[in-house]
Motif scaffolding. Structure first.
Motif, PDB file in Angstrom:
ATOM      1  N   GLY A  37      13.508   4.079   2.534  1.00 45.95           N
ATOM      2  CA  GLY A  37      14.534   3.203   1.969  1.00 45.95           C
ATOM      3  C   GLY A  37      14.312   1.745   2.321  1.00 45.95           C
ATOM      4  N   VAL A  38      13.991   1.490   3.576  1.00 49.77           N
ATOM      5  CA  VAL A  38      13.741   0.106   4.006  1.00 49.77           C
ATOM      6  C   VAL A  38      12.475  -0.433   3.343  1.00 49.77           C
ATOM      7  CG1 VAL A  38      13.169  -1.345   6.000  1.00 49.77           C
ATOM      8  CG2 VAL A  38      15.011   0.330   6.164  1.00 49.77           C
ATOM      9  N   LEU A  60      13.336  -1.238  -0.197  1.00 52.34           N
ATOM     10  CA  LEU A  60      14.209  -2.410  -0.176  1.00 52.34           C
ATOM     11  C   LEU A  60      13.403  -3.698  -0.021  1.00 52.34           C
ATOM     12  CD1 LEU A  60      17.165  -3.628   0.295  1.00 52.34           C
ATOM     13  CD2 LEU A  60      16.704  -3.249   2.695  1.00 52.34           C
ATOM     14  N   THR A  99      15.826  -5.692  -8.473  1.00 52.04           N
ATOM     15  CA  THR A  99      17.201  -5.223  -8.302  1.00 52.04           C
ATOM     16  C   THR A  99      17.239  -3.707  -8.136  1.00 52.04           C
ATOM     17  OG1 THR A  99      18.032  -7.064  -9.623  1.00 52.04           O
ATOM     18  CG2 THR A  99      19.500  -5.168  -9.336  1.00 52.04           C
ATOM     19  N   VAL A 144      15.752  -2.747  -4.645  1.00 51.97           N
ATOM     20  CA  VAL A 144      16.625  -3.182  -3.547  1.00 51.97           C
ATOM     21  C   VAL A 144      17.854  -2.278  -3.467  1.00 51.97           C
ATOM     22  CG1 VAL A 144      18.162  -5.033  -2.776  1.00 51.97           C
ATOM     23  CG2 VAL A 144      15.811  -5.564  -3.443  1.00 51.97           C
ATOM     24  N   VAL A 145      18.474  -1.999  -4.597  1.00 54.38           N
ATOM     25  CA  VAL A 145      19.677  -1.163  -4.599  1.00 54.38           C
ATOM     26  C   VAL A 145      19.343   0.266  -4.172  1.00 54.38           C
ATOM     27  CG1 VAL A 145      21.446  -0.127  -6.078  1.00 54.38           C
ATOM     28  CG2 VAL A 145      20.934  -2.564  -6.258  1.00 54.38           C
ATOM     29  N   GLY A 179      16.756   1.345  -2.507  1.00 59.87           N
ATOM     30  CA  GLY A 179      16.313   1.338  -1.117  1.00 59.87           C
ATOM     31  C   GLY A 179      17.465   1.197  -0.146  1.00 59.87           C
ATOM     32  N   ALA A 180      18.400   0.316  -0.458  1.00 63.57           N
ATOM     33  CA  ALA A 180      19.555   0.114   0.418  1.00 63.57           C
ATOM     34  C   ALA A 180      20.430   1.362   0.476  1.00 63.57           C
ATOM     35  CB  ALA A 180      20.372  -1.087  -0.051  1.00 63.57           C
ATOM     36  N   VAL A 181      20.690   1.973  -0.671  1.00 66.27           N
ATOM     37  CA  VAL A 181      21.514   3.184  -0.693  1.00 66.27           C
ATOM     38  C   VAL A 181      20.832   4.312   0.079  1.00 66.27           C
ATOM     39  CG1 VAL A 181      22.507   4.976  -2.184  1.00 66.27           C
ATOM     40  CG2 VAL A 181      22.723   2.567  -2.814  1.00 66.27           C
ATOM     41  N   THR A 182      19.527   4.466  -0.109  1.00 65.77           N
ATOM     42  CA  THR A 182      18.781   5.499   0.610  1.00 65.77           C
ATOM     43  C   THR A 182      18.826   5.259   2.114  1.00 65.77           C
ATOM     44  OG1 THR A 182      17.330   5.852  -1.287  1.00 65.77           O
ATOM     45  CG2 THR A 182      16.522   6.610   0.862  1.00 65.77           C
ATOM     46  N   ALA A 183      18.643   4.018   2.533  1.00 68.97           N
ATOM     47  CA  ALA A 183      18.687   3.690   3.965  1.00 68.97           C
ATOM     48  C   ALA A 183      20.076   3.978   4.541  1.00 68.97           C
ATOM     49  CB  ALA A 183      18.300   2.232   4.180  1.00 68.97           C
ATOM     50  N   VAL A 184      21.114   3.596   3.825  1.00 71.14           N
ATOM     51  CA  VAL A 184      22.480   3.836   4.308  1.00 71.14           C
ATOM     52  C   VAL A 184      22.760   5.339   4.394  1.00 71.14           C
ATOM     53  CG1 VAL A 184      24.923   3.606   3.700  1.00 71.14           C
ATOM     54  CG2 VAL A 184      23.423   1.623   3.585  1.00 71.14           C
TER      55      VAL A 184
END
Length: 118
Positions: free
Chosen positions: A16-17, A20, A34, A37-38, A40-45
């Motif tokens: 994810g990072v 991102l 976009t 980034v979205v 990747g961020a959701v996966t990391a969270v």
């Protein structure tokens, strides 16, 4: 299950990072940036949530779903011509899907939801 003990969730976090941050070193467009980034961020969270709360069964399913979204995103968002970004999305998708599916199996077996085959 103990917190911070699922190595597969660390893999999802790294993927994810990486996704991102991938627009920093990969040729891209605003739509591809976009998207990565979205996703990747959701996966990391999701992976951090799963690391903190490994008993949340529904999160693994979401992680696997994120893998599918990563994989189809170059076609859906029309950035297959950006080879570097498309390959990043495809690789992130496969890895995230496999990790999410594996984590789902591990969590279910720990909870007793999976019946052993004979």
């Amino acid at each position: 299950m103990k917190r911070w003990t699922h190595p597969q969730d660390f893999i999802a976090l790294i993927v994810g990072v990486y996704a991102l941050l991938s627009p920093l070193w990969t040729t891209t467009t605003s739509k591809a940036t976009t998207t990565m980034v979205v996703l990747g961020a959701v996966t990391a969270v999701l992976s951090v949530i799963e690391l903190v709360r490994p008993d949340m069964l529904s999160i693994e399913g979401l992680t696997a779903a994120m893998g599918v979204l990563f994989f189809i995103s170059p076609w859906v968002m029309s950035f297959t011509d950006l080879r570097g970004m498309a390959w990043t999305a495809w690789a992130a998708g496969v890895i995230t899907f496999v990790v999410g599916a594996a984590d789902l199996q591990v969590t279910r077996s720990h909870r007793g939801d999976v019946v052993a085959s004979h």
